[in-house]
Design a protein around this motif. Structure first.
Motif, PDB file in Angstrom:
ATOM      1  N   MET A 138      22.786  20.422 -21.438  1.00  0.00           N
ATOM      2  CA  MET A 138      23.912  20.525 -22.577  1.00  0.00           C
ATOM      3  C   MET A 138      23.996  22.117 -22.853  1.00  0.00           C
ATOM      4  SD  MET A 138      23.522  17.357 -24.880  1.00  0.00           S
ATOM      5  CE  MET A 138      21.858  17.126 -24.903  1.00  0.00           C
ATOM      6  N   GLN A 139      25.214  22.488 -22.843  1.00  0.00           N
ATOM      7  CA  GLN A 139      25.425  23.790 -23.359  1.00  0.00           C
ATOM      8  C   GLN A 139      25.416  23.718 -24.666  1.00  0.00           C
ATOM      9  OE1 GLN A 139      25.871  26.626 -23.084  1.00  0.00           O
ATOM     10  NE2 GLN A 139      27.243  27.452 -24.647  1.00  0.00           N
ATOM     11  N   CYS A 140      24.934  24.589 -25.554  1.00  0.00           N
ATOM     12  CA  CYS A 140      24.651  24.804 -26.669  1.00  0.00           C
ATOM     13  C   CYS A 140      24.852  26.207 -27.268  1.00  0.00           C
ATOM     14  CB  CYS A 140      23.069  24.093 -27.270  1.00  0.00           C
ATOM     15  SG  CYS A 140      22.900  24.255 -28.947  1.00  0.00           S
ATOM     16  N   ASP A 171      26.987  20.435 -29.787  1.00  0.00           N
ATOM     17  CA  ASP A 171      28.032  20.824 -30.465  1.00  0.00           C
ATOM     18  C   ASP A 171      27.783  21.026 -32.033  1.00  0.00           C
ATOM     19  OD1 ASP A 171      30.489  22.125 -31.599  1.00  0.00           O
ATOM     20  OD2 ASP A 171      31.281  20.029 -31.647  1.00  0.00           O
ATOM     21  N   HIS A 172      28.007  22.471 -32.377  1.00  0.00           N
ATOM     22  CA  HIS A 172      27.737  22.755 -33.894  1.00  0.00           C
ATOM     23  C   HIS A 172      28.763  23.206 -34.612  1.00  0.00           C
ATOM     24  CE1 HIS A 172      23.514  23.109 -32.021  1.00  0.00           C
ATOM     25  NE2 HIS A 172      23.446  22.164 -32.692  1.00  0.00           N
ATOM     26  N   SER A 173      30.079  23.132 -33.935  1.00  0.00           N
ATOM     27  CA  SER A 173      31.181  23.677 -34.492  1.00  0.00           C
ATOM     28  C   SER A 173      31.654  23.021 -35.979  1.00  0.00           C
ATOM     29  CB  SER A 173      32.487  23.665 -33.576  1.00  0.00           C
ATOM     30  OG  SER A 173      32.782  22.409 -33.118  1.00  0.00           O
ATOM     31  N   ALA A 174      31.639  21.576 -35.907  1.00  0.00           N
ATOM     32  CA  ALA A 174      32.136  20.627 -37.311  1.00  0.00           C
ATOM     33  C   ALA A 174      33.632  20.369 -36.696  1.00  0.00           C
ATOM     34  CB  ALA A 174      31.835  21.322 -38.465  1.00  0.00           C
ATOM     35  N   ARG A 175      33.793  20.526 -35.584  1.00  0.00           N
ATOM     36  CA  ARG A 175      35.398  20.353 -35.258  1.00  0.00           C
ATOM     37  C   ARG A 175      35.415  19.051 -34.170  1.00  0.00           C
ATOM     38  NH1 ARG A 175      39.162  24.421 -37.458  1.00  0.00           N
ATOM     39  NH2 ARG A 175      40.510  22.902 -36.253  1.00  0.00           N
ATOM     40  N   VAL A 176      36.295  18.262 -34.228  1.00  0.00           N
ATOM     41  CA  VAL A 176      36.739  17.102 -33.465  1.00  0.00           C
ATOM     42  C   VAL A 176      37.161  17.862 -32.028  1.00  0.00           C
ATOM     43  CG1 VAL A 176      38.117  15.303 -32.985  1.00  0.00           C
ATOM     44  CG2 VAL A 176      37.147  15.517 -34.952  1.00  0.00           C
ATOM     45  N   LEU A 180      27.934  14.226 -25.366  1.00  0.00           N
ATOM     46  CA  LEU A 180      28.157  15.054 -26.440  1.00  0.00           C
ATOM     47  C   LEU A 180      27.065  14.704 -27.236  1.00  0.00           C
ATOM     48  CD1 LEU A 180      32.033  14.415 -27.055  1.00  0.00           C
ATOM     49  CD2 LEU A 180      30.816  16.573 -26.195  1.00  0.00           C
ATOM     50  N   GLU A 181      26.674  15.894 -27.980  1.00  0.00           N
ATOM     51  CA  GLU A 181      25.711  15.636 -29.005  1.00  0.00           C
ATOM     52  C   GLU A 181      26.228  16.588 -30.301  1.00  0.00           C
ATOM     53  OE1 GLU A 181      21.044  17.007 -30.076  1.00  0.00           O
ATOM     54  OE2 GLU A 181      22.198  18.089 -28.721  1.00  0.00           O
ATOM     55  N   PHE A 182      26.130  15.770 -31.231  1.00  0.00           N
ATOM     56  CA  PHE A 182      26.637  16.761 -32.525  1.00  0.00           C
ATOM     57  C   PHE A 182      25.989  16.146 -33.978  1.00  0.00           C
ATOM     58  CE2 PHE A 182      29.368  13.279 -31.231  1.00  0.00           C
ATOM     59  CZ  PHE A 182      29.726  12.448 -32.252  1.00  0.00           C
ATOM     60  N   HIS A 183      25.939  16.700 -34.872  1.00  0.00           N
ATOM     61  CA  HIS A 183      25.388  16.178 -36.294  1.00  0.00           C
ATOM     62  C   HIS A 183      26.599  15.504 -36.893  1.00  0.00           C
ATOM     63  CE1 HIS A 183      21.874  19.172 -36.075  1.00  0.00           C
ATOM     64  NE2 HIS A 183      22.621  19.713 -35.166  1.00  0.00           N
ATOM     65  N   ASP A 224      22.564  21.427 -42.254  1.00  0.00           N
ATOM     66  CA  ASP A 224      23.454  21.138 -40.840  1.00  0.00           C
ATOM     67  C   ASP A 224      24.667  20.765 -41.441  1.00  0.00           C
ATOM     68  OD1 ASP A 224      21.604  22.030 -39.101  1.00  0.00           O
ATOM     69  OD2 ASP A 224      20.790  19.723 -38.801  1.00  0.00           O
ATOM     70  N   THR A 225      24.940  20.622 -42.830  1.00  0.00           N
ATOM     71  CA  THR A 225      26.226  20.065 -43.481  1.00  0.00           C
ATOM     72  C   THR A 225      27.358  20.824 -42.986  1.00  0.00           C
ATOM     73  OG1 THR A 225      25.116  19.117 -45.191  1.00  0.00           O
ATOM     74  CG2 THR A 225      27.424  19.350 -45.511  1.00  0.00           C
ATOM     75  N   SER A 226      27.400  22.038 -42.772  1.00  0.00           N
ATOM     76  CA  SER A 226      28.421  23.054 -42.570  1.00  0.00           C
ATOM     77  C   SER A 226      28.930  22.928 -40.982  1.00  0.00           C
ATOM     78  CB  SER A 226      28.269  24.249 -42.679  1.00  0.00           C
ATOM     79  OG  SER A 226      27.069  24.815 -42.217  1.00  0.00           O
ATOM     80  N   SER A 227      27.957  22.495 -40.299  1.00  0.00           N
ATOM     81  CA  SER A 227      28.024  22.319 -38.671  1.00  0.00           C
ATOM     82  C   SER A 227      28.057  20.957 -38.254  1.00  0.00           C
ATOM     83  CB  SER A 227      26.890  22.815 -38.122  1.00  0.00           C
ATOM     84  OG  SER A 227      25.696  22.503 -38.180  1.00  0.00           O
TER      85      SER A 227
END
Length: 178
Positions: A65-67, A98-103, A117-120, A131-134
């Motif tokens: 995974m690209q991170c 992903d840590h962008s917080a964007r769909v 996909l991996e995301f918080h 991690d809330t902001s991301s």
């Protein structure tokens, strides 16, 4: 921890960016026989070469995974181009951590061929935590899943441009030059 998780039926191992150079841990996980997913956030190509070789030596599947280790990650640093570089270099399933917080970030990755996909996820932006902001919210996660399914349908149904043009001959005549 590996033994405990293996005892409860861990279907795959996810190695976070900070542990990609922990070859003994990766080898121990791979020896359990489940696929190993490596997050590339803090890794050089050489680090990834060693980690992938370690997993392959055990004869189990590996995914990458690209991170980008940036919280939240701005669009200029997401590195969508690296998804294809990982696919070409290693010939394995690839994705985005992903840590962008964007769909839009996950949707773009899937459109470019990401397999995972991996995301918080956070219940609310008002929650407390590092991690809330991301993170995506529950509603954003639903939007992402819906969008991914839509993109999958598009990707799974390639269009024959010639056949479409032929089928539209009457419309072409009607709307073409007089």
């Amino acid at each position: 921890a590996v033994d405990l998780l293996a005892s409860v039926g861990m279907p795959a191992w996810k190695v976070g960016s900070g542990e990609v150079t922990n070859t003994p841990l990766i080898a121990y996980m791979a020896a359990k026989g489940q696929p190993v997913l490596l997050s590339s956030g803090m890794s050089s190509w050489e680090d990834l070469d060693v980690a992938v070789a370690t997993v392959r030596q055990a004869g189990v599947d590996v995914g990458l995974m690209q991170c980008t280790t940036s919280y939240p990650c701005p669009p200029e640093k997401v590195g969508l181009n690296v998804i294809e570089e990982l696919r070409q270099r290693y010939g394995v399933p690839v994705g985005l951590s992903d840590h962008s917080a964007r769909v839009e970030t996950g949707l773009a990755a899937v459109a470019l061929g990401a397999h995972m996909l991996e995301f918080h996820v956070v219940f609310s932006r008002d929650c407390f935590g590092p991690d809330t902001s991301s993170s995506l919210t529950i509603d954003q996660t639903a939007q992402l899943v819906e969008g991914v399914r839509y993109i999958e349908r598009m990707r799974n149904h390639p269009v024959d441009k010639g056949a479409i043009a032929s089928s539209l001959h009457e419309l072409k005549t009607l709307f073409g030059k007089s």
